[in-house]
Design a protein around this motif. Structure first.
Motif, mmCIF file in Angstrom:
data_model
loop_
_atom_site.group_PDB
_atom_site.id
_atom_site.type_symbol
_atom_site.label_atom_id
_atom_site.label_comp_id
_atom_site.label_asym_id
_atom_site.label_seq_id
_atom_site.Cartn_x
_atom_site.Cartn_y
_atom_site.Cartn_z
ATOM 1 N N ASN A 36 2.526 1.704 28.069
ATOM 2 C CA ASN A 36 1.307 1.967 27.265
ATOM 3 C C ASN A 36 1.050 0.983 26.135
ATOM 4 O OD1 ASN A 36 -0.561 3.774 26.152
ATOM 5 N ND2 ASN A 36 0.784 4.135 24.448
ATOM 6 N N MET A 37 0.129 0.333 26.197
ATOM 7 C CA MET A 37 -0.198 -0.861 25.416
ATOM 8 C C MET A 37 -1.750 -0.831 24.736
ATOM 9 S SD MET A 37 2.016 -3.902 26.067
ATOM 10 C CE MET A 37 3.896 -3.665 26.727
ATOM 11 N N ASP A 38 -1.918 0.366 23.919
ATOM 12 C CA ASP A 38 -3.157 0.489 23.225
ATOM 13 C C ASP A 38 -3.744 -0.695 22.689
ATOM 14 O OD1 ASP A 38 -2.708 2.747 24.120
ATOM 15 O OD2 ASP A 38 -3.367 3.760 22.223
ATOM 16 N N GLY A 39 -3.183 -1.580 21.839
ATOM 17 C CA GLY A 39 -3.412 -2.585 21.112
ATOM 18 C C GLY A 39 -3.798 -3.810 22.002
ATOM 19 N N THR A 40 -3.083 -4.013 22.985
ATOM 20 C CA THR A 40 -3.337 -4.919 24.021
ATOM 21 C C THR A 40 -4.359 -4.639 24.873
ATOM 22 O OG1 THR A 40 -0.875 -5.504 24.072
ATOM 23 C CG2 THR A 40 -2.011 -6.141 26.209
ATOM 24 N N ALA A 41 -4.416 -3.395 25.296
ATOM 25 C CA ALA A 41 -5.888 -2.962 26.229
ATOM 26 C C ALA A 41 -7.230 -3.406 25.348
ATOM 27 C CB ALA A 41 -5.677 -1.648 26.415
ATOM 28 N N TYR B 143 -0.907 8.657 27.683
ATOM 29 C CA TYR B 143 -1.005 7.276 27.649
ATOM 30 C C TYR B 143 -2.429 6.680 28.226
ATOM 31 C CZ TYR B 143 3.779 7.032 26.258
ATOM 32 O OH TYR B 143 5.127 6.887 25.401
ATOM 33 N N PHE B 144 -2.973 7.328 29.304
ATOM 34 C CA PHE B 144 -4.088 6.908 29.894
ATOM 35 C C PHE B 144 -5.278 7.291 28.796
ATOM 36 C CE2 PHE B 144 -7.968 8.357 32.322
ATOM 37 C CZ PHE B 144 -8.103 7.128 32.958
ATOM 38 N N SER B 145 -5.322 8.391 28.235
ATOM 39 C CA SER B 145 -6.345 8.691 27.310
ATOM 40 C C SER B 145 -6.432 7.750 26.156
ATOM 41 C CB SER B 145 -6.419 10.129 26.968
ATOM 42 O OG SER B 145 -6.101 10.908 27.831
ATOM 43 N N SER B 146 -5.200 7.276 25.634
ATOM 44 C CA SER B 146 -5.192 6.758 24.301
ATOM 45 C C SER B 146 -5.654 5.228 24.698
ATOM 46 C CB SER B 146 -3.976 7.063 23.642
ATOM 47 O OG SER B 146 -2.887 6.215 24.216
ATOM 48 N N SER B 147 -5.190 4.575 25.708
ATOM 49 C CA SER B 147 -5.360 3.311 26.057
ATOM 50 C C SER B 147 -6.951 3.275 26.334
ATOM 51 C CB SER B 147 -4.773 2.696 27.312
ATOM 52 O OG SER B 147 -3.532 2.714 26.948
ATOM 53 N N LEU B 148 -7.498 4.151 27.027
ATOM 54 C CA LEU B 148 -8.923 4.140 27.227
ATOM 55 C C LEU B 148 -9.699 4.233 25.760
ATOM 56 C CD1 LEU B 148 -11.119 4.231 29.557
ATOM 57 C CD2 LEU B 148 -10.897 6.746 29.536
ATOM 58 N N LEU B 149 -9.473 5.264 24.977
ATOM 59 C CA LEU B 149 -10.122 5.399 23.685
ATOM 60 C C LEU B 149 -9.877 3.987 23.110
ATOM 61 C CD1 LEU B 149 -8.752 8.808 22.382
ATOM 62 C CD2 LEU B 149 -11.026 8.175 22.911
ATOM 63 N N ALA B 150 -8.856 3.359 22.991
ATOM 64 C CA ALA B 150 -8.663 2.006 22.432
ATOM 65 C C ALA B 150 -9.649 1.142 22.820
ATOM 66 C CB ALA B 150 -7.088 1.530 22.456
ATOM 67 N N ILE B 151 -9.808 0.971 24.175
ATOM 68 C CA ILE B 151 -10.654 -0.044 24.759
ATOM 69 C C ILE B 151 -11.880 0.454 24.474
ATOM 70 C CG2 ILE B 151 -11.549 -0.990 27.171
ATOM 71 C CD1 ILE B 151 -8.936 -0.319 28.190
ATOM 72 N N LEU B 152 -12.437 1.596 24.490
ATOM 73 C CA LEU B 152 -13.696 1.920 23.942
ATOM 74 C C LEU B 152 -14.133 1.621 22.761
ATOM 75 C CD1 LEU B 152 -14.227 5.319 26.234
ATOM 76 C CD2 LEU B 152 -15.070 3.107 26.482
ATOM 77 N N MET C 224 0.606 -10.075 16.633
ATOM 78 C CA MET C 224 1.453 -9.339 15.646
ATOM 79 C C MET C 224 0.988 -7.996 15.652
ATOM 80 S SD MET C 224 2.418 -12.631 13.110
ATOM 81 C CE MET C 224 3.705 -12.036 12.506
ATOM 82 N N MET C 225 -0.549 -7.942 15.223
ATOM 83 C CA MET C 225 -0.981 -6.962 14.837
ATOM 84 C C MET C 225 -1.263 -5.721 16.190
ATOM 85 S SD MET C 225 -4.109 -8.001 12.468
ATOM 86 C CE MET C 225 -3.418 -8.922 10.941
ATOM 87 N N ARG C 226 -1.479 -6.476 17.308
ATOM 88 C CA ARG C 226 -1.685 -5.672 18.452
ATOM 89 C C ARG C 226 -0.291 -4.959 18.883
ATOM 90 N NH1 ARG C 226 -3.246 -10.857 21.031
ATOM 91 N NH2 ARG C 226 -1.430 -11.202 22.423
ATOM 92 N N THR C 227 0.764 -5.632 18.643
ATOM 93 C CA THR C 227 1.802 -5.184 19.149
ATOM 94 C C THR C 227 2.371 -4.055 18.207
ATOM 95 O OG1 THR C 227 2.499 -7.511 19.742
ATOM 96 C CG2 THR C 227 4.444 -5.671 19.409
ATOM 97 N N ALA C 228 2.127 -4.366 16.883
ATOM 98 C CA ALA C 228 2.492 -3.028 16.000
ATOM 99 C C ALA C 228 1.306 -1.897 16.533
ATOM 100 C CB ALA C 228 1.943 -3.236 14.551
ATOM 101 N N VAL C 229 0.257 -2.082 16.798
ATOM 102 C CA VAL C 229 -0.726 -0.756 17.403
ATOM 103 C C VAL C 229 -0.065 -0.352 18.849
ATOM 104 C CG1 VAL C 229 -2.806 -0.241 18.357
ATOM 105 C CG2 VAL C 229 -2.741 -1.582 16.211
ATOM 106 N N ASN C 230 0.342 -1.291 19.612
ATOM 107 C CA ASN C 230 1.120 -0.621 20.778
ATOM 108 C C ASN C 230 2.224 0.266 20.387
ATOM 109 O OD1 ASN C 230 -0.513 -2.410 22.290
ATOM 110 N ND2 ASN C 230 1.003 -3.959 22.618
#
Ligand code: ASP
Length: 419
Positions: free
Chosen positions: A311-316, A86-95, A390-396
């Motif tokens: 874990n919220m990749d889209g949100t991050a 969870y930590f890594s995938s959110s970080l990747l998303a932010i980058l 809507m889109m970031r939630t789908a990604v989350n």
């Protein structure tokens, strides 16, 4: 007659809803009943049904999931893997977001900031987000240990509920006494029943989704997007890269999973996440999709509810792009340190963002506060927020499902998603 698969039913419902919402707008009515109200009725009924399931489903799922893991070591490795992923995938998303917003520079050179003064809706949002600061990051950890577990459940404080359920499940698994056997059976039984209720509610997803999307479209229309179009495109591109490149690569090479099979299996959950803009409300469907994909209750029950909450990749990703966009629109030139701060705060706040519509606006105001950018900037986000939500939630939701599938594979499960 051959039954149309659920994800197709939902997709068709979304297409019809866009047409219906555009045609009727908010005022048209039939026999004195406004279409807009009818859409709202359908949507709210469906959302309520999903929310109704969440507390018992999450509690039962975590307790029976953990109790069935059994030994201490198994839980430790599973927990460790989950948090690391969870930590890594959110970080990747932010980058990805950080890179895209620096390339596209959606706020630079515009006079967007001027357009904000005097906007009514901005004033409304400001009253909600004013006074949020880094103290709210600490607040996330305080909320994790709720003083009253019933109140936490009643208020939908998932973090607290999860923490309690984790403890309950853990000590249930350690207890060897005869009396606790009945407790274990009880929670396993609740889990079975909640699964059946979920399956039943899912049958209404196309109707509910129709109502939710038609209502949104009838309210916003499409013309209002123009001023912030480049920002809109930047977010979509970044979300697209994360969910169509980064995550599929992880699925394929970390989990030996076929991304195509995974997308297909998760599509009812992804479409529902898109329509509801709430990852919490979508959790029952995500759970069901992964069960059908052959992921065990042991992994699903633990990894998924945790992911839906923290874990919220889209949100991050969105928080990072939005904060930098606002900074650009106000003419701020952000230093490397400031951008780094944004990355860290986005990562931390995304843990505490609730899985409900528009929840990231509060987190973004925290970021703006930390780097000293006027909060009025939030107003720039209002125009596009619903669609991007809507889109970031789908990604989350997608990221949670990937984590669960990959971790299941790493635990030696075959599943139906393997290449
Ligand atoms: N709507 C998002 C979710 O439920 C949270 C947000 O980014 O606003 O996952």
């Amino acid at each position: 007659m051959k039954k149309v698969a659920l994800h197709w039913q939902i997709a068709i419902a979304i297409a019809l809803a866009i047409i219906a919402g555009t045609l009727t707008g908010t005022d048209a009515s039939l026999f004195g009943v406004r279409y807009h109200a009818a859409y709202g009725f359908l949507g709210t009924l469906f959302l309520n049904a999903l929310k109704m399931i969440i507390v018992p489903l999450v509690t039962a799922s975590i307790i029976s999931g953990i109790a069935n893991i059994g030994d201490e070591k198994g839980l430790g490795t599973l927990g460790g893997k989950t948090l690391l992923f969870y930590f890594s995938s959110s970080l990747l998303a932010i980058l990805v977001g950080l890179t895209m917003v620096n390339i596209m520079q959606p706020g630079v050179g515009s006079n967007l900031a001027d357009a904000l003064s005097g906007d009514q809706s901005v004033a409304e949002v400001l009253t909600k987000v004013e006074g949020k600061s880094t103290a709210d990051v600490v607040e996330v950890f305080i909320r994790m240990v709720p003083p009253n577990i019933i109140a936490a459940a009643a208020e939908g404080q998932m973090l607290g509920l999860i923490f309690f359920s984790l403890l309950f499940g853990y000590f249930l698994s350690r207890s060897r006494s005869k009396q606790t056997e009945v407790v274990r059976d009880f929670w396993n039984g609740i889990m079975d029943i909640m699964t059946l209720i979920t399956l039943w509610v899912m049958k209404f997803a196309p109707l509910g989704v129709f109502g939710l999307v038609a209502k949104t479209v009838s309210e916003t229309g499409f013309a209002s997007f123009q001023p912030v179009l480049i920002f809109f495109i930047t977010v979509i591109l970044a979300l697209g890269i994360h969910s169509l490149v980064t995550m599929p690569l992880l699925l394929r090479f970390l989990g030996g999973i076929s991304p195509a099979k995974h997308y297909r299996a998760m599509s009812p959950a992804l479409l529902t996440a898109f329509s509801t803009a709430s990852s919490s409300a979508t959790l029952p469907l995500t759970m069901e999709c992964l069960e059908e994909a052959g992921v065990s209750q042991r992994v699903r029950g633990f990894v998924l509810p945790l992911g839906a909450t923290v874990n919220m990749d889209g949100t991050a990703l969105y928080e990072c792009v939005a904060a930098i966009f606002i900074a650009q629109a106000f003419g701020f030139d952000l230093s490397f340190t400031q951008q780094f701060t944004i990355v860290v705060v986005a990562l931390l706040t995304s843990i505490g963002v609730a899985g409900i519509p528009a929840a990231s606006l509060v987190a973004i105001s925290i970021i703006l506060g930390v780097i000293g950018i006027p909060l009025e900037g939030i107003g720039l986000l209002m125009i596009t927020d619903r669609v991007l939500d809507m889109m970031r939630t789908a990604v989350n939701v997608f990221s949670d499902s990937c984590a669960t599938a990959i971790i299941a594979r790493s635990e030696g499960e075959q599943t139906k998603l393997a290449v």
